[in-house]
Design an enzyme around this catalytic site. Structure first.
Site, short mmCIF file in Angstrom:
data_model
loop_
_atom_site.label_atom_id
_atom_site.label_comp_id
_atom_site.label_asym_id
_atom_site.label_seq_id
_atom_site.Cartn_x
_atom_site.Cartn_y
_atom_site.Cartn_z
N HIS A 61 0.84 -1.20 0.00
CA HIS A 61 0.00 0.00 0.00
C HIS A 61 0.88 1.25 0.00
CE1 HIS A 61 -4.04 1.84 1.44
NE2 HIS A 61 -3.32 2.77 0.84
N ARG A 65 2.42 8.90 -6.61
CA ARG A 65 2.11 10.28 -7.06
C ARG A 65 2.34 10.56 -8.54
NH1 ARG A 65 -0.99 10.66 -2.80
NH2 ARG A 65 0.05 11.21 -0.85
N ASN A 95 -4.61 6.62 -7.16
CA ASN A 95 -5.09 8.01 -7.07
C ASN A 95 -4.06 9.02 -7.59
OD1 ASN A 95 -3.46 7.48 -4.85
ND2 ASN A 95 -4.46 9.02 -3.59
N ASP A 153 -9.21 3.09 -3.12
CA ASP A 153 -8.52 3.59 -1.92
C ASP A 153 -9.26 4.74 -1.22
OD1 ASP A 153 -6.56 3.26 0.01
OD2 ASP A 153 -5.36 4.89 -0.80
N ASP A 306 1.16 2.60 3.89
CA ASP A 306 0.33 3.65 3.28
C ASP A 306 1.18 4.88 2.97
OD1 ASP A 306 -1.78 5.07 2.27
OD2 ASP A 306 -2.85 5.30 4.16
N HIS A 310 4.02 13.98 0.66
CA HIS A 310 3.41 15.27 0.34
C HIS A 310 4.48 16.35 0.29
CE1 HIS A 310 -0.80 14.22 0.39
NE2 HIS A 310 -0.61 13.52 1.48
#
Lengths: 429, 309
Positions: A61, A65, A95, A153, A306, A310
C-alpha cells in the site's frame, strides 16, 4: 552475477525456515539456501554474521504520485525510498492524475518503474472510472496491462451494489479487491478521531464506526458472493473484532494495518501538527492495543505503511486544509521492529506480515527464499540504533511525524532480482 | 504585581489561576478608562496590533480594535475572507509577510481550530487567539469571568450552567477551563447531538435538558445556535429547539434566586433566549459582558506588550 550471503540468520516463513545458513544467488534467482555453501568461482561474498536475511519485503500500500503530482513523489524517488527502507516490491494506489483507471496509465507506471530499475512495482487499478464510484473500469484490460489488484482507496466504494459487482467480476479474474473502509457520510467534515482528544482540540471528529460500518458491509458482501476482500489500513478495535469473527467463519477476508496505527494515538495531535493527520485518523490507546492483538493473533495479515508523500505546501497549512498521510517507506521496518522488541510478534511472524503474506494476498510470485525463486532479499541489521532524519529521506515527501525518533534495527542491504539496489552498510556507525 | 510570562495567549487551557487573575485584575483597573471623556491613554503608543480575521466577526474585531486604540496602539484590520489555501498563499507565507512588517501583536480569528497555535510557532510576534474553530475563545471566557466576578464577587464555589451547542462552541470550552480553574462547578446541557464525546473528562457534568442543568445555578450561560447546523441534522428545526432549550421566564424559578444570565452574542431572540429575559436588567448581564470585553482585551494587549515592566 553470483552472490553468496554468508553467516546470517535466515528467516523464510514461507519455508518455515529460521536458522544460521548461507544463501547463494545466481542469475537473479535463489540457487541455494543451506548451511556451509562454498563460494563458487567469481561469486561476490558478503559476510553477514549478526544480520538477518529475509525474503525481500513487500509494501502492498503506497502512493507514488506519478503521473500528476511529481512534486510529491516520482516513481523513481519512490522506488529509491522503497529499497532504502528494505522493500524489494511495492504496490501503488491508483489516485494519481489521471487516475490509474485504464491501460495506458498502468503501462506508463510500469515503464517508469522499469526506467527507475530499483524495486518491483505493482500498480493497483481503480475499481471505478476516476475512482468516482459510478462506472466500473475495464478490469480485464487492466489486468492484461499489469495491475496486481483493484482499489478506489481514499474514495471508497460507497455504493454497495457497485462493490458487490466489482467483487464478483474481479473474483472471476482472480484480482484482489482492496477497500479503504470509510463511510463518507459518517466521516463527513471530520479531521481526526472522534473522542475526548477531538473534543479538547475542537476539531470535528471521525467516529470509529465510519470505518467499521464499511468493514461489516464488505464482509457481508464477501460472504454472500463467495469472493474475497482485503481491508486496507485497519485502525479500530471494532474492525479487528469484525475481521477476526469473519476469519473464524473461514470467509475470504484479509487485512493490513500501518505502523502509525500501532505506534501513535490521537493524543499526538495536541499541537495540531499536520504531520500526524492521516486517513483513517490516529485512534485511541484501546485501538492501538487492539491492533497489536490483531497482529499477534493473525487477524491482521500484513503491515503496509500507506506511504503518502506530500510537499510542504500540502502540510504547512491550516489543519483542515492539510493533506492526509505520512511518508512511510523509510521508517516502516524500523517502527515495525518494535513489535519484535516488545515481544508482540516473533521474528518469522513479522517477516511474514511484511513479505510472504502480502505476496500471497496479491498473488505475487515473491516472498520466499526457496530455490528457484526471484532473488529478492532484504538484509536487516536487527540492533542498529539510528534516528529518523527526514532530510536524508530518498522520498521527496519529508512529511513524517517520526522525525527525530530513535529506532533500533533497519535494512542495510536490499537485493532485487539478484542485484544490490541499496547498500546502507557503509552508513553504519 | 506579577507579570504575564507568555509570548502568546492561545487558550485558557494553558493558563494558571494566577495568570487568569492577573488579566482580570488588570482589566478591572482599565475599566475606568472607557468612562473618561478622553478615552485614551498613551500606554501602547508606538506599538502596532494587526487584527487578522479569517472569519466574519463584528463584535470581537471591533472590541479588539477599540481596546488597542484606547491604549494608543496602531491597529490594523485585515479581513481575510477566503482561506489561505483558496488564495494559493499558505499560512506560512501570510505569516512571514506580516512578520516582515514587524507588528508587535497579531490578533487572529480563524475558522480552523489550531491555526493560532501554528502561527505562533511560525512568527516571533505575540499571537492572541480571537477564536479558533470550535477550540478556544480566551478573550470571551476572560470577559465572562470578569463579569461573573463583578456581579457575584467571586467565581469559586459558584454553579455555572452552559446551555446549547457545546460540540461546536469555543466559548464553552474556554469557559469550562477557566471557570473550573477558578473553582466554579460547571455543568453543560444540550441534546446529545450537540454534546461532544468525552466532555465529562473535561471536569463537567453533562445533561440533556436545560431544567436539570440550571437547577440551583448561579450563572446561566446560553450559547448561540447557528442555523446552518440544521443541515448537519444536529437539530430538526429552530422551532423544536426553542421549545425545549430557550431560556424563558419559567426557568428562572429553577435557578438560584439571584442568578445572572449571560450570552456571548449575537443573540437569536426567541431561539436560545427569550426577549424578556435578555432585556431584563434584574438578571441579564449581556451588555456588561460587551463592556468588559473592551477592558479584558486592553489587559491582554497591555500584558503581552511587556505590561508593567
Amino acid at each position: 552475477m553470483k552472490l553468496l550471503l554468508k553467516g546470517a540468520r535466515v528467516i523464510d516463513p514461507a519455508q518455515n525456515l529460521d536458522a544460521l545458513m548461507d544463501v547463494l544467488v545466481e542469475g537473479g534467482k535463489i540457487a541455494a539456501c543451506k548451511p556451509g555453501i562454498k563460494a563458487p568461482a567469481g561469486a561476490k561474498v558478503l559476510e553477514l554474521s549478526g544480520m538477518l536475511v529475509t525474503p525481500g519485503l513487500i509494501d502492498m500500500h503506497t502512493h507514488l504520485r506519478e503521473p500528476g503530482y511529481e512534486y510529491r513523489e516520482t516513481i523513481a524517488s519512490g522506488s529509491a525510498a522503497a529499497v532504502a527502507g528494505g522493500f524489494t516490491s511495492i504496490a501503488c494506489m491508483p489516485n494519481t492524475l489521471p487516475v490509474n483507471d485504464n491501460r495506458s496509465v498502468t503501462e506508463f507506471i510500469l515503464r517508469k518503474a522499469a526506467e527507475a530499475n530499483l524495486a518491483n512495482i505493482y500498480p493497483i487499478g481503480a475499481i471505478s472510472m476516476g475512482s468516482e464510484g459510478k462506472q466500473m473500469t475495464e478490469f480485464w484490460d487492466l489486468r492484461e496491462a499489469g495491475i496486481a489488484a483493484l482499489s478506489d482507496d481514499g474514495n471508497p466504494v460507497m455504493d454497495a451494489a457497485l462493490m458487490r459487482r466489482a467483487m464478483e467480476y474481479a473474483y472471476s479474474l482472480e484480482l484482489p479487491v482492496i477497500q479503504h473502509c470509510e463511510d463518507k457520510n459518517l466521516s463527513a467534515g471530520g479531521l481526526m478521531n472522534e473522542g475526548y482528544q477531538a473534543t479538547v482540540l475542537g476539531l470535528p471528529g471521525i467516529p470509529a464506526i465510519a470505518e467499521e460500518v464499511m468493514v461489516a458491509r464488505d464482509i457481508l458482501i464477501a460472504e454472500y458472493t463467495g469472493t474475497r476482500i482485503h481491508f486496507a489500513h485497519v485502525s479500530t478495535t471494532g474492525s479487528v473484532r469484525l475481521i477476526r469473527a469473519a476469519k473464524k467463519r473461514r470467509l475470504k477476508v484479509t487485512a493490513e494495518t500501518a505502523p502509525h496505527y500501532f505506534t501513535l494515538t490521537d493524543e499526538s495531535l495536541r499541537n495540531y501538527d499536520t504531520n500526524y493527520k492521516v486517513s483513517p485518523p490516529l485512534r485511541g490507546d484501546a485501538d492501538v492495543s487492539a491492533i497489536k492483538e490483531g497482529l499477534a493473533d493473525g487477524t491482521l495479515d500484513a503491515i503496509a505503511c500507506d506511504h503518502a508523500p506530500h510537499g510542504r505546501t500540502d502540510k504547512e497549512v491550516e489543519f483542515e486544509y492539510a493533506a492526509c498521510g505520512i511518508s512511510g517507506l523509510e521508517t516502516s521496518l524500523g517502527l515495525s521492529l518494535s513489535l519484535v522488541q516488545e515481544g508482540i510478534l516473533p521474528w518469522p511472524e513479522l517477516i511474514a506480515k511484511m513479505s510472504c503474506n502480502p505476496a500471497r494476498i496479491l498473488n505475487l510470485p515473491k516472498g520466499t527464499l526457496a530455490k528457484g525463486a526471484d532473488a529478492d532479499i532484504t538484509v536487516i541489521h536487527p540492533d542498529l540504533a539510528w534516528s529518523v532524519d527526514v532530510a536524508a529521506f530518498h522520498s521527496l515527501g519529508k512529511n513524517s511525524p517520526f522525525s527525530g525518533r530513535k529506532l533500533k534495527g533497519r535494512a542495510v542491504l536490499t537485493i532485487v532480482g539478484g542485484d544490490i539496489k541499496y547498500d546502507g552498510r557503509a552508513s553504519q556507525p | 504585581m506579577m507579570k504575564l510570562a507568555k509570548k502568546d495567549i492561545l487558550g485558557i487551557e494553558e493558563m494558571t489561576a494566577d495568570e487568569i487573575s492577573l488579566i482580570l485584575e488588570t482589566a478591572e483597573s482599565f475599566l475606568e478608562i472607557s468612562t473618561r471623556e478622553i478615552k485614551k491613554v498613551p500606554t501602547l503608543r508606538g506599538k502596532s496590533v494587526i487584527n487578522l480575521f479569517y472569519e466574519a466577526s463584528t463584535r470581537t474585531r471591533t472590541s479588539f480594535e477599540i481596546a488597542g486604540k484606547r491604549l494608543s496602539a496602531d491597529t490594523i484590520n485585515i479581513a481575510a475572507s477566503t482561506s489561505s489555501a483558496v488564495k494559493g498563499e499558505t499560512l506560512l507565507d501570510t505569516a512571514r509577510t506580516l512578520e516582515a512588517m514587524n507588528p508587535d501583536i497579531i490578533v487572529l480569528r480563524h475558522s480552523v481550530a489550531g491555526t493560532p497555535h501554528m502561527l505562533a510557532r511560525m512568527v516571533k510576534q505575540s499571537i492572541i487567539n480571537a477564536g479558533d474553530g470550535a477550540h478556544e475563545h480566551p478573550s470571551q471566557a476572560l470577559l465572562d469571568m470578569m463579569t461573573i466576578r463583578e456581579k457575584k464577587g467571586r467565581i469559586a464555589g459558584l454553579k455555572v450552567a452552559i446551555v446549547g451547542d457545546i460540540l461546536h462552541s469555543r466559548v464553552a470550552r474556554s469557559n469550562i477551563y477557566g471557570l473550573s480553574r477558578m473553582g466554579a462547578r460547571v455543568v453543560v446541557a444540550g441534546p446529545a447531538t450537540m454534546m461532544p464525546r468525552g466532555i465529562e473528562r473535561m471536569g463537567v457534568e453533562a445533561f440533556t435538558t436545560i431544567e436539570d442543568a440550571i437547577a440551583g445555578a448561579d450563572v446561566v450561560m446560553m450559547l448561540r445556535i447557528q442555523l446552518e447546523r440544521q443541515k448537519q441534522n444536529i437539530f430538526p428545526s429552530l422551532r423544536e429547539y426553542s421549545h425545549h432549550y430557550c431560556l424563558s421566564r419559567r426557568h428562572m424559578k429553577l435557578t438560584a434566586p439571584d442568578a445572572i444570565v449571560m450570552h456571548p452574542g449575537p443573540i437569536n431572540r426567541g431561539v436560545e433566549i427569550s426577549p424578556d429575559i435578555a432585556d431584563d436588567p434584574a438578571c441579564s448581564v449581556i451588555l456588561d459582558q460587551v463592556n468588559h470585553g473592551v477592558a479584558v482585551r486592553m489587559a491582554m494587549l497591555y500584558l503581552l506588550s511587556g505590561g508593567n515592566e
